[in-house]
Design a protein around this motif. Structure first.
Motif, short mmCIF file in Angstrom:
data_model
loop_
_atom_site.label_atom_id
_atom_site.label_comp_id
_atom_site.label_asym_id
_atom_site.label_seq_id
_atom_site.Cartn_x
_atom_site.Cartn_y
_atom_site.Cartn_z
N ALA A 56 0.83 -1.21 0.00
CA ALA A 56 0.00 0.00 0.00
C ALA A 56 0.86 1.26 0.00
CB ALA A 56 -0.93 0.01 1.21
N ILE A 57 0.35 2.28 -0.68
CA ILE A 57 0.99 3.60 -0.67
C ILE A 57 -0.09 4.62 -0.34
CG2 ILE A 57 2.25 5.33 -1.97
CD1 ILE A 57 3.42 3.12 -3.68
N VAL A 58 0.13 5.36 0.74
CA VAL A 58 -0.80 6.40 1.16
C VAL A 58 -0.15 7.76 0.88
CG1 VAL A 58 -2.15 7.34 3.08
CG2 VAL A 58 -1.70 4.86 2.96
N PHE A 59 -0.94 8.65 0.31
CA PHE A 59 -0.45 9.98 -0.08
C PHE A 59 -1.10 11.08 0.76
CE2 PHE A 59 -0.14 7.35 -3.87
CZ PHE A 59 1.05 7.73 -4.48
N ASP A 60 -0.31 12.10 1.07
CA ASP A 60 -0.85 13.39 1.44
C ASP A 60 -1.49 13.97 0.18
OD1 ASP A 60 -1.11 15.99 2.80
OD2 ASP A 60 0.57 16.60 1.54
N PHE A 66 -4.27 10.32 3.01
CA PHE A 66 -4.42 10.84 4.38
C PHE A 66 -4.04 12.30 4.34
CE2 PHE A 66 -2.13 11.35 8.68
CZ PHE A 66 -3.25 11.95 9.24
N THR A 67 -5.03 13.17 4.47
CA THR A 67 -4.84 14.60 4.32
C THR A 67 -5.48 15.35 5.48
OG1 THR A 67 -5.35 16.53 2.91
CG2 THR A 67 -6.94 14.74 2.90
N GLY A 68 -4.97 16.53 5.75
CA GLY A 68 -5.59 17.40 6.74
C GLY A 68 -6.78 18.15 6.18
N LYS A 69 -7.00 18.09 4.86
CA LYS A 69 -8.11 18.80 4.24
C LYS A 69 -9.44 18.29 4.78
CE LYS A 69 -8.11 19.91 -0.17
NZ LYS A 69 -7.74 21.34 -0.08
N ALA A 70 -10.44 19.15 4.75
CA ALA A 70 -11.79 18.71 5.04
C ALA A 70 -12.32 17.89 3.87
CB ALA A 70 -12.70 19.92 5.29
N LYS A 71 -13.25 17.00 4.14
CA LYS A 71 -13.78 16.13 3.09
C LYS A 71 -14.42 16.94 1.96
CE LYS A 71 -16.86 12.19 2.29
NZ LYS A 71 -17.43 12.75 1.04
N ARG A 72 -15.10 18.00 2.31
CA ARG A 72 -15.82 18.78 1.29
C ARG A 72 -14.88 19.41 0.29
NH1 ARG A 72 -20.27 23.36 2.96
NH2 ARG A 72 -20.68 24.24 0.88
N SER A 73 -13.78 19.99 0.77
CA SER A 73 -12.83 20.61 -0.16
C SER A 73 -12.06 19.55 -0.94
CB SER A 73 -11.86 21.54 0.58
OG SER A 73 -11.21 20.85 1.62
N LEU A 74 -11.75 18.42 -0.30
CA LEU A 74 -11.07 17.34 -1.02
C LEU A 74 -11.95 16.82 -2.15
CD1 LEU A 74 -8.61 15.46 -1.29
CD2 LEU A 74 -9.81 13.86 0.24
N ASP A 75 -13.24 16.65 -1.88
CA ASP A 75 -14.15 16.17 -2.92
C ASP A 75 -14.20 17.14 -4.09
OD1 ASP A 75 -14.76 13.90 -1.48
OD2 ASP A 75 -16.68 14.66 -0.70
N ILE A 76 -14.17 18.44 -3.81
CA ILE A 76 -14.15 19.45 -4.88
C ILE A 76 -12.90 19.27 -5.73
CG2 ILE A 76 -13.91 21.92 -5.37
CD1 ILE A 76 -15.61 22.41 -2.79
N SER A 77 -11.75 19.08 -5.06
CA SER A 77 -10.48 18.95 -5.78
C SER A 77 -10.41 17.65 -6.57
CB SER A 77 -9.31 19.02 -4.79
OG SER A 77 -9.15 20.33 -4.29
N LEU A 78 -10.83 16.55 -5.97
CA LEU A 78 -10.77 15.25 -6.67
C LEU A 78 -11.61 15.28 -7.94
CD1 LEU A 78 -10.96 12.69 -3.70
CD2 LEU A 78 -8.94 13.34 -5.03
N LYS A 79 -12.78 15.88 -7.86
CA LYS A 79 -13.64 15.97 -9.04
C LYS A 79 -13.02 16.87 -10.10
CE LYS A 79 -18.39 16.98 -10.48
NZ LYS A 79 -19.77 17.36 -10.02
#
Length: 214
Positions: A3-7, A103-116
């Motif tokens: 496994a590889i986990v990323f910031d 594994f990020t310190g970002k909130a889920k909502r902003s991460l979802d915006i970025s991933l999309k």
């Protein structure tokens, strides 16, 4: 390695420009303060919502959080570029049978915006955000949670990040740590806690990956 986990910020995407833009607008709008990028960077650690709750003087914190997300979405596509090299890396890791996570310190909502916005939706086997932990990085809580959900041992895992907090979390979780400086903007130029490897480019990592992981 299994496994590889990323910031995320500064590691998988150069999101610092949109983070600075959104935070600067929030503090200008609600506290009438003009903050520099460095002043904002000094607040990093908690999620975006945590940063606003901890640092904004104005009591309208929930309104400020909604304003942050509006600004974060507003110019995301123009301030944050899709990085085909990183997306190809993620897909090649999955193709090699390696589990990948965030594994990020970002909130889920902003991460979802970025991933999309960055065409990264659906690529990851596990995602742990700042909303999912009690103790933010450098505490290893979120990384250990990711390992548990992936069903892998720490000796089978690499954690990749661009900040001291990432490296410290990885060391405390007893995983192999990689400090990366492969994007135009990253958090740490000199690590106070020495990672197991420092990687300067995606190509360099892929060459190393072929030796160590396949």
């Amino acid at each position: 390695m299994k496994a590889i986990v990323f910031d995320f910020d500064g590691t998988l995407a150069n999101t610092l420009p949109i983070c600075f833009y959104a935070f600067q607008n929030v503090f200008k709008e609600f506290d009438k303060k003009d903050l520099t990028s460095n002043e904002i960077k000094e607040m990093f650690g908690p999620s975006e919502t945590g940063i606003i709750r901890n640092n904004l003087a104005n009591l309208k914190k929930e309104e400020a959080i909604e304003y942050f997300y509006a600004k974060y979405s507003e110019l995301h596509k123009s301030l944050v570029e899709v990085n085909p090299e990183i997306i190809e890396l993620l897909k090649s890791l999955k193709g090699a049978g390696i589990k990948i996570g965030i594994f990020t310190g970002k909130a889920k909502r902003s991460l979802d915006i970025s991933l999309k916005a960055l065409d990264m939706e659906g690529l990851f086997d596990v995602i742990i955000t700042g909303d999912d932990v009690i103790k933010p990085k450098p505490d290893p809580e979120g990384l250990l949670k990711a390992l548990s959900l992936l069903g892998v041992k720490n000796s089978e895992t690499i954690y990749i990040g661009d900040s001291d907090a990432d490296v410290v979390a990885g060391v405390q979780a007893n995983v192999y740590t990689v400090g990366v400086q492969w994007l135009p903007e990253y958090h740490t130029s000199t690590f106070s806690e020495q990672p197991d490897s420092i990687i300067k480019s995606v190509k360099e990592f892929k060459n190393s990956f072929k030796v160590k992981c396949l």
